[in-house]
Design a protein around this motif. Sequence first.
Motif, short mmCIF file in Angstrom:
data_model
loop_
_atom_site.label_atom_id
_atom_site.label_comp_id
_atom_site.label_asym_id
_atom_site.label_seq_id
_atom_site.Cartn_x
_atom_site.Cartn_y
_atom_site.Cartn_z
N SER A 31 0.85 -1.19 0.00
CA SER A 31 0.00 0.00 0.00
C SER A 31 0.89 1.25 0.00
N SER A 65 -7.96 -8.83 -2.28
CA SER A 65 -6.89 -7.83 -2.36
C SER A 65 -6.03 -7.99 -3.62
N THR A 111 -4.62 -5.21 -6.27
CA THR A 111 -4.61 -3.89 -5.63
C THR A 111 -3.29 -3.68 -4.88
N SER A 112 -3.12 -2.48 -4.39
CA SER A 112 -1.96 -2.15 -3.55
C SER A 112 -2.45 -2.15 -2.12
N ALA A 113 -2.33 -3.30 -1.45
CA ALA A 113 -2.99 -3.46 -0.16
C ALA A 113 -2.13 -4.08 0.92
#
Length: 344
Positions: free
Chosen positions: A245, A311, A314-316
């Motif tokens: 993230s 997730s 995504t940037s998680a």
Amino acid sequence: MGQRSFIFLAVVLAVMIFGSVGVYAYDSSNNKIADGITAAGIDIGGMSKDAARAKLRHELDYNLERPLKVRRGHRTFTLDPKTARVKTNVDSMVDQAVDRSHQGNVLSRSIRKITGGKVHEDIPVRVTFDRRAVTALVKRVKRKTDQPAVDASVSFSGGAVQPVPGHIGHQLDSGRLQSQIEAALVEPSSERVVRARVVTTKPKVTTRQLASTYPKILVVNKSANIVTLYVNLKPDRTYHVATGSPGYPTPSGRFAIQSKQIDPIWHVPNSSWAGSLAGRDIPPGPQNPLKARWMGITGGAGFHGTADIGSIGTSASHGCVRMLVADVIDLFGRVDVGTPVFVT
């Protein structure tokens, strides 16, 4: 009769004595260099010492005072004889010519002079110079000549592996050039131009060898959340992943797989985001987010399976590369410790 014999012998003896004295006197009075003798190829036969010195200085100094040039490709490097302190020992050469003229006995020398005989000998040139100036010139040529060979490599700009061709190098043959310059400095008849020899050096890794040097490469494209496995520099498999993230980004750069584990233990970072789990070791199970496999790349970051399927894409994460369990198991079996990892 006895008196006549005595007178005859006396006359013969007198003639021999006066003849010897005359020959000696003739030899002593003739202090010229013998005909036929040359010095550095320059004819000084029949000359006096002073005349020979003057001629040698004129002709040798004219030749040896010319600048010496080293050619390398389109470049020319010049050595000034004054800088190199080039000097000719003319006095020594003339003395050697006189000594050679006086070899043999008085009679043989006199007969040679009377009959016009010659001494066929060339006195070598005697030149001195400062070797440090030559070494400095060679170093200057080397600085402008040497180019190290460049190994072929790979670039991962733009999120893809791109081969970067290698290049051959060039290296001056310094020892040969030093010898060439020194030989030209002491040779009056040389053209005063030396051509430097350059040796080609090859890269240790050529473009053809890249595939065997990098049989497998992993590229992590954080902006697309995709991991690509390259085999022999060609894309082989692509996996959709989750990366760090904005607050905990996956580190960028070139790394390598440092460790591999099946059903890994999670060594929880001592960080506030870990809450009550901070600093603990979590065995495989529901509380352990590292599912199925672990492939560490740097610090606490690595590839692992995840139960948070939503997730993916995504940037998680907190810096790791999350993968579907089936995907991480598949990738685990295809790479080894040491496999390069490019994160961009």
